[in-house]
Scaffold this motif. Structure first.
Motif, short mmCIF file in Angstrom:
data_model
loop_
_atom_site.label_atom_id
_atom_site.label_comp_id
_atom_site.label_asym_id
_atom_site.label_seq_id
_atom_site.Cartn_x
_atom_site.Cartn_y
_atom_site.Cartn_z
N PHE A 335 0.85 -1.20 0.00
CA PHE A 335 0.00 0.00 0.00
C PHE A 335 0.88 1.25 0.00
CE2 PHE A 335 -4.48 1.02 1.66
CZ PHE A 335 -4.53 2.16 0.89
N GLN A 336 1.91 1.21 0.84
CA GLN A 336 2.82 2.35 0.92
C GLN A 336 3.56 2.54 -0.41
OE1 GLN A 336 3.30 4.57 3.13
NE2 GLN A 336 5.20 5.50 2.41
N SER A 398 -1.47 3.24 4.89
CA SER A 398 -0.32 2.36 4.79
C SER A 398 0.57 2.49 6.02
CB SER A 398 0.46 2.66 3.52
OG SER A 398 0.67 4.03 3.40
#
Lengths: 504, 277, 125
Positions: A335-336, A398
């Motif tokens: 996600f990050q 995230s």
């Protein structure tokens, strides 16, 4: 195992058009940028179709030789997500390039940019450990040439540094691959992954050290990231955006594909075979990257250099998340990665527009930018807030997941997350400083005239950051699937490629 | 490469790094098969040499290829002995096993390799882009040199073509053949002060042969349903007209590499002046 | 004993030394051209290593000819062709990298008037 051979077009079509762009260049130079744009948009459409129509997990057989005998591409949840990300980022930067690349050898720039995107997608897709090296070199060589492009002197130094570091890294990687080949006699990632415990631990450890250090160059991990600030600062802004939004994505993917799938040992937390736990090593390196990157960024007065250091630090944060080794951590890491790619691409593009319209690169030049160009300042702040992980922006979810995962893991990861949070405070300080400069003071300079073309990608990226922040499930669902692929080595990867490997 | 670091510190760091690397290598060498303990029958190359990958695929699909503990049974795969000049319609018809791996079994690597060279040539030409000034070779070539290189060029060109056409039978292939051709072009540059290569021709050769490679691959995708699959009959092993699409691909690669390396020579040998306007 | 040692280790040690020498040059030298030479030495070392692991005593060449049989009684006696094909790829990639590195080096010389890394750094400040 399902076979989806048409997905070979993701590599084949860009190659075909890359070879033909010099012919288009004979007609008109400006046409070549449109050819690149259309080819990447084909890739983006096709990969989004694969992602949204759920055509994965499937393999793509090359030359009609099934894995593990021939080469194959593997489209799993991670690959589908990241290829879509890379192609969409490539598409948006190509739109920006329509406006920004007007001088110099436009034809060849288009070829290199197209193959940079295609090579990065190939790195994510490939299922063969030597083929990964080839795609690394395709991405690498095109990025050296792209980084050296431009009228500025400093571009050359950065590009040369990148070239030297990256070719040493890929040589080390190749040596590691060869060492593994001597004992297992195969180059297929799935077969190596399944049989990695049949190697002897000493050789495995040394090969792992070589491979991880080779891949850490592209993934921008300390101490292999000395090239990052020089190359990012020297390159023109569109190329810096591509390096951080596309190149780093494929680099970090390759690193963790090898560390988690090939060397990984299944368990609650993925660890490695051999004498050395590579996941722990990567966690330490990544933490060092975050801390050093953020502290160096804090001292910079040049915004571009600051973004370069921040990009390095963000890649470290991605690596911290992935190296925790459980599903929540990998979820947070992927996600990050998506958030970082979107936000950093946007910020470099904004910087490119600002520099082209006469605003300097120094932090003092950003004073009162709000009055001069409200749209660009707002978009820049959105990117900065996403980097910092403010609620309602993409980065929040995230960072939240990464912190949660390391608390779940406990032990010495508490220490790591402590350092990462400290680095986040540093990050907040310098990003908020810029945002403060932009919104606080007045400016005596006149209003900027923002050109129309580059605002399209910037607008799309800014909207998507907010959209992800408000509805995290846009990325979250795919990133959860990706997490389960990464953490379940056999069922997530090996059995999808070679279903009969564990028949007995 | 940091300016502030004293040279001694740098040397010591480098030496210690290299020492660590050497120790690691020795450690790995003691554990890896070397010399007489190398056994090709343990490696996937056995299948490539005996050309029984199709049989191996069959046993893979029936679940017999991997034994307990996921050890592959490569020696158990049935095969039929191959006789040079007699065996026909093999799954891959090249007599040179290295070529059959490079172009057929691992053809995707080769496509990537061609792309890397193409990108390098493109990058070189992009960085040298600008107004062309003159040949940077200052010394005047003698008459012998200038006539000799022209005569040699024809022979070298023919030899290069010979090498890449016979790539599936003898050592050699597209890359060596192309490099040989480019060396002939380099000779022309050295022998003639005012030699100008045909830029349009080089560009056409480069693009069209590269496209031909990808189109051969796409033909495989649409006729045999797999990218870069062989769609031609393989003939008798050892014939010139054998090995299916390998010869076609090697001709494309040979022309491409020849044109590309000539273009690299061309852009490196001529001084240019940058223009950013 | 001596023969055993030579067959087992001589190429491996040779390749390893080449890699070590190349790394030392690349890490410590200040001249861009010498750095490129160092990169090339590393590459040669890698290629030698890959060819060395393919070979074993009494191996025949992996090419079918009238007189050259690659297998006896189901046992392959040819040298391993796979690393050889990988080396072919690695050589071409090394060539591309070198060409690009030399180009960037030439450009640096044109713009800075020097090939010394330290002077280039100073000029950049």
């Amino acid at each position: 195992m399902s076979i989806f051979n048409n997905a070979a077009l993701l590599i084949g079509v860009p190659l075909l058009f890359a070879f033909s762009i010099p012919l288009f260049g004979l007609i008109s130079k400006q046409l070549t940028k449109w050819v690149t744009l259309l080819t990447i948009s084909f890739n983006a459409t096709f990969s989004l179709y694969i992602l949204l129509a759920h055509k994965y997990p499937s393999i793509v057989v090359m030359g009609n030789w099934l894995p593990p005998f021939g080469e194959n591409l593997y489209i799993g949840p991670v690959a589908a997500l990241l290829v879509s990300l890379i192609s969409v980022m490539g598409l948006l930067i190509a739109i920006y390039n329509l406006w920004s690349i007007k001088k110099g050898d436009v034809t060849r720039f288009s070829v290199l940019f197209l193959m940079f995107t295609a090579g990065a997608s190939g790195m994510v897709l490939t299922g063969d450990i030597f083929n990964l090296f080839i795609f690394m070199e395709i991405t690498g060589i095109s990025s050296f040439a792209l980084a050296a492009y431009g009228p500025e002197k400093r571009a050359l130094g950065g590009a040369f540094k990148f070239l030297v570091v990256s070719s040493i890294g890929s040589t080390l990687y190749l040596l590691g691959v060869t060492l593994i080949y001597t004992q297992l006699g195969t180059l297929n990632i799935a077969e190596i992954a399944a049989r990695i415990n049949q190697t002897t631990p000493g050789l495995l450890t040394f090969a792992g050290v070589l491979i991880v250090s080779g891949l850490a160059v592209e993934a921008e991990l300390f101490p292999f990231n000395g090239w990052v600030p020089d190359t990012y600062t020297g390159a023109i802004n569109g190329v810096s955006a591509a390096l951080s939004g596309i190149g780093a994505v494929s680099g970090v993917y390759a690193l963790f594909r090898i560390a988690m799938t090939v060397f990984g040992k299944d368990g609650t937390y993925v660890s490695s075979y051999g004498n050395l736990n590579f996941m722990a090593v990567i966690a330490v390196l990544a933490t060092a990257t975050v801390v050093i990157g953020e502290l160096s960024a804090l001292t910079q007065k040049n915004v571009k250099k600051m973004l370069a250091y921040s990009s390095m630090a963000q890649m470290g944060l991605v690596a911290v998340g992935l190296s925790i080794g459980n599903e929540l951590g990998v979820y947070g890491g992927i996600f990050q990665l998506v958030n970082h790619s979107i936000a950093k691409t946007m910020m470099f593009l904004i910087l490119g527009v600002l520099v082209a319209s006469g605003v300097g690169e120094n932090i003092d030049d950003f004073r009162g930018l709000w009055k001069r160009s409200p749209f660009l300042s707002l978009a820049f702040s959105v990117g900065a807030f996403s980097m910092l992980g403010f609620p309602l922006f993409g980065g929040f979810w995230s960072k939240f997941a990464i912190v949660g995962a390391s608390i779940q893991r406990g032990g010495w990861y508490d220490f790591i997350i402590g350092l990462v949070l400290f680095a986040s405070i540093v990050e907040a300080f310098y990003y908020l400083r810029i945002v403060g400069y932009m919104f606080s003071s007045d400016s005596k300079f006149p209003k900027l005239k923002t050109p129309w073309t580059p605002t399209i990608p910037i607008f799309i990226l800014a909207v998507s950051i907010i959209a992800i922040g408000v509805f995290p499930q846009i990325v979250g669902t795919f990133s959860a699937q990706a997490a389960s692929e990464f953490t379940h080595k056999m069922s997530g990867y090996v059995l999808n490629v070679i279903p009969t490997i564990a028949a007995h | 490469m940091r300016n502030d670091t004293p040279i001694l510190v740098k040397k010591i760091t480098a030496l210690s790094l290299i020492t660590i690397l050497m120790v690691g290598f020795f450690w790995a060498f003691t554990e890896m098969p070397k010399g007489s303990s190398v056994n090709v029958n343990n490696r996937v190359s056995r299948l490539y040499i005996l050309k029984n990958v199709k049989a191996a695929t069959k046993s893979l699909n029936s679940g017999n290829f991997f034994a307990k503990g996921m050890k592959p049974l490569r020696s158990d795969v049935p095969y039929s002995p191959i006789t040079f000049g007699k065996s026909a319609n093999l799954e891959d018809g090249a007599a040179n096993v290295v070529t059959s791996i490079v172009v057929d079994y691992r053809g995707f690597d080769t496509l990537g390799e061609v792309t890397v060279l193409f990108l390098a040539a493109t990058g070189v030409a992009m960085l040298f882009f600008g107004k062309r000034k003159k040949n940077i070779i200052k010394a005047q070539a003698s008459l012998i040199m200038s006539v000799g290189t022209r005569i040699a060029y024809a022979v070298i060109l023919l030899f290069g073509i010979y090498i890449f056409v016979h790539g599936h039978l003898t050592p050699g292939g597209g890359f060596p053949g192309g490099a040989v051709i480019a060396s002939g072009v380099l000779g022309l540059f050295l022998g003639n002060d005012h030699y100008e290569s045909n830029h349009l021709g080089l560009k056409l050769f480069e693009s069209l042969s590269g496209m031909a490679f990808v189109i051969i691959g796409l033909t495989g995708l649409f006729s045999v349903n797999s990218f870069l699959a062989n769609f031609l009959p393989t003939g008798v092993i050892g014939d010139l007209y054998s090995a299916g699409f390998i010869a076609l691909i090697y001709i494309a690669i040979g022309m491409k590499v020849g044109a590309e390396l000539s273009a690299v020579v061309d852009s490196m040998i001529v001084d240019t002046e940058e223009e950013w306007s | 004993m001596m023969q055993e040692f030579l067959q087992n280790y001589v190429y491996l040690i040779g390749s390893m030394s080449l890699i070590g020498i190349g790394l030392y040059i690349t890490l410590t030298d200040e001249n861009i051209f010498k750095i490129i030479v160092g990169l090339n030495i590393i590459e040669s070392g890698t290629n030698l290593f890959m060819v060395a692991i393919a070979w074993y005593p009494k191996a025949v060449m992996p090419i079918y000819t009238l007189t050259n049989k690659l297998s006896i009684n189901g046992k392959v006696i040819a040298a391993d062709p796979l690393p050889q094909s990988l080396v072919l790829t690695a050589i071409v990639i090394g060539l591309g990298t070198t060409a690009l590195a030399l180009t960037i080096g030439i450009k640096i010389f044109e713009k800075y008037g020097t090939l010394d890394v330290r002077k280039i750094k100073e000029a950049g400040r």
